[in-house]
Design a protein around this motif. Structure first.
Motif, short mmCIF file in Angstrom:
data_model
loop_
_atom_site.label_atom_id
_atom_site.label_comp_id
_atom_site.label_asym_id
_atom_site.label_seq_id
_atom_site.Cartn_x
_atom_site.Cartn_y
_atom_site.Cartn_z
N THR A 37 0.83 -1.29 0.17
CA THR A 37 0.07 -0.05 -0.19
C THR A 37 0.79 1.13 0.21
OG1 THR A 37 -0.02 0.24 2.34
CG2 THR A 37 -1.70 -1.05 1.50
N ASP A 38 0.33 2.32 -0.05
CA ASP A 38 1.03 3.51 0.05
C ASP A 38 1.25 4.04 1.61
OD1 ASP A 38 -1.54 4.18 0.73
OD2 ASP A 38 -1.57 5.97 -0.79
N ARG A 39 0.98 2.75 2.33
CA ARG A 39 1.29 3.35 3.76
C ARG A 39 2.53 2.52 4.63
NH1 ARG A 39 -4.12 3.19 2.67
NH2 ARG A 39 -5.26 5.29 3.28
N ALA A 40 2.28 1.96 5.70
CA ALA A 40 3.23 1.49 6.16
C ALA A 40 3.78 -0.06 5.40
CB ALA A 40 3.03 0.79 7.69
N ALA B 37 6.67 -12.47 -5.20
CA ALA B 37 6.42 -10.90 -5.29
C ALA B 37 4.88 -11.05 -5.17
CB ALA B 37 6.71 -10.83 -6.62
N HIS B 38 4.39 -9.66 -5.20
CA HIS B 38 2.95 -9.53 -5.13
C HIS B 38 2.16 -8.69 -6.10
CE1 HIS B 38 5.27 -9.84 -1.14
NE2 HIS B 38 4.13 -10.31 -0.85
N LEU B 39 0.94 -9.13 -6.45
CA LEU B 39 0.00 -8.52 -7.32
C LEU B 39 -0.86 -7.89 -6.40
CD1 LEU B 39 -0.39 -11.03 -10.22
CD2 LEU B 39 1.45 -9.12 -9.83
N VAL B 40 -1.13 -6.57 -6.46
CA VAL B 40 -2.09 -5.98 -5.71
C VAL B 40 -2.99 -5.14 -6.52
CG1 VAL B 40 -2.32 -4.20 -3.89
CG2 VAL B 40 -0.38 -5.63 -3.70
N CYS B 41 -4.37 -5.45 -6.28
CA CYS B 41 -5.50 -4.90 -6.93
C CYS B 41 -5.67 -3.40 -6.30
CB CYS B 41 -6.82 -5.54 -7.00
SG CYS B 41 -8.09 -4.68 -7.79
N ARG B 42 -5.80 -2.31 -7.08
CA ARG B 42 -6.06 -1.07 -6.62
C ARG B 42 -7.32 -0.47 -6.07
NH1 ARG B 42 -1.61 2.45 -6.63
NH2 ARG B 42 -0.03 2.21 -8.30
N SER B 43 -8.32 -1.43 -6.92
CA SER B 43 -9.65 -1.31 -6.75
C SER B 43 -10.17 -1.95 -5.16
CB SER B 43 -10.49 -1.96 -7.76
OG SER B 43 -10.22 -1.16 -9.05
N CYS B 44 -9.98 -3.19 -4.86
CA CYS B 44 -10.09 -3.99 -4.11
C CYS B 44 -9.33 -4.42 -2.85
CB CYS B 44 -11.17 -5.25 -4.25
SG CYS B 44 -10.08 -6.43 -4.90
N LEU C 197 9.33 -7.26 -4.80
CA LEU C 197 8.68 -6.62 -6.01
C LEU C 197 7.04 -6.65 -5.82
CD1 LEU C 197 8.65 -5.69 -9.07
CD2 LEU C 197 8.40 -8.08 -9.44
N THR C 198 6.47 -5.54 -6.02
CA THR C 198 5.01 -5.45 -6.06
C THR C 198 4.41 -4.79 -7.18
OG1 THR C 198 4.99 -5.04 -3.46
CG2 THR C 198 3.01 -4.50 -4.69
N VAL C 199 3.50 -5.45 -8.01
CA VAL C 199 2.64 -4.91 -9.27
C VAL C 199 1.70 -4.36 -8.79
CG1 VAL C 199 2.34 -5.29 -11.48
CG2 VAL C 199 4.38 -6.40 -10.60
N PHE C 200 1.17 -3.18 -9.00
CA PHE C 200 -0.15 -2.63 -8.71
C PHE C 200 -0.95 -2.81 -9.93
CE2 PHE C 200 2.42 -1.04 -5.38
CZ PHE C 200 1.57 -1.20 -4.22
N GLY C 201 -2.44 -3.00 -9.96
CA GLY C 201 -3.26 -3.12 -11.16
C GLY C 201 -4.69 -3.35 -10.45
N THR C 202 -5.46 -3.93 -11.62
CA THR C 202 -6.55 -4.28 -11.43
C THR C 202 -6.87 -5.98 -11.55
OG1 THR C 202 -7.31 -2.18 -12.32
CG2 THR C 202 -8.95 -3.83 -11.79
N CYS C 203 -7.52 -6.51 -10.45
CA CYS C 203 -7.55 -7.93 -10.29
C CYS C 203 -8.81 -8.43 -11.32
CB CYS C 203 -7.98 -8.43 -9.07
SG CYS C 203 -9.57 -8.07 -8.59
N ALA C 204 -8.78 -9.66 -11.67
CA ALA C 204 -9.79 -10.02 -12.75
C ALA C 204 -11.27 -9.85 -12.16
CB ALA C 204 -9.63 -11.59 -12.91
#
Length: 140
Positions: free
Chosen positions: A72-75, A87-94, A125-132
């Motif tokens: 996240t943009d936090r801690a 690595a991590h895939l993080v959905c910006r929506s949910c 590595l963290t990639v931000f985007g939108t999940c399916a």
């Protein structure tokens, strides 16, 4: 004595109950922020304050016993260094976080890394985007 205890002592640090509780909390929680680690530790002991948790997380990360990622943009979020590197895939929506094994990420990034003479730190590595699921939802 366990490997992490040996590593802590070999680096000149004392083995304390607080350090053990923080490490155990990270391992039990999977991915956790310092506040979440603090809440878990406080379930077992009222004597551990948040600054102790932050200092301990930094020490354990420096020693390679845990890793951090910015999900996240936090801690930062901490997880155990034992098990598979990922690595991590993080959905910006949910906010859903998906862990991707190093082998899969390496296959995708190897040509790019080789072309640029770069050695990625896959564990951070963290990639931000939108999940399916969120992509499939109609926009309003």
């Amino acid at each position: 004595m366990t490997e992490w205890q040996d590593l802590l002592r070999a680096s000149g640090h004392r083995l304390t109950p607080q350090r053990e509780m923080v490490l155990r909390a990270v391992e039990e929680l999977g991915h956790a922020t310092p506040d979440e680690v603090h809440a878990e530790v406080r379930r077992h002991s009222d004597s551990v304050n948040l600054s102790t948790v932050y200092r301990t997380l930094e020490l354990l990360d420096d020693l390679g016993l845990i890793r951090h990622a910015h999900l996240t943009d936090r801690a930062p979020t901490y997880h155990s260094a034992t098990g598979h590197e990922h690595a991590h895939l993080v959905c910006r929506s949910c906010g859903q976080t998906t862990s991707i094994g190093r082998e899969e990420v390496e296959q995708s990034l190897a040509p790019l890394a080789e072309r640029h003479g770069f050695a990625p730190d896959y564990g951070h590595l963290t990639v931000f985007g939108t999940c399916a699921t969120c992509t499939a939802q109609p926009t309003r």
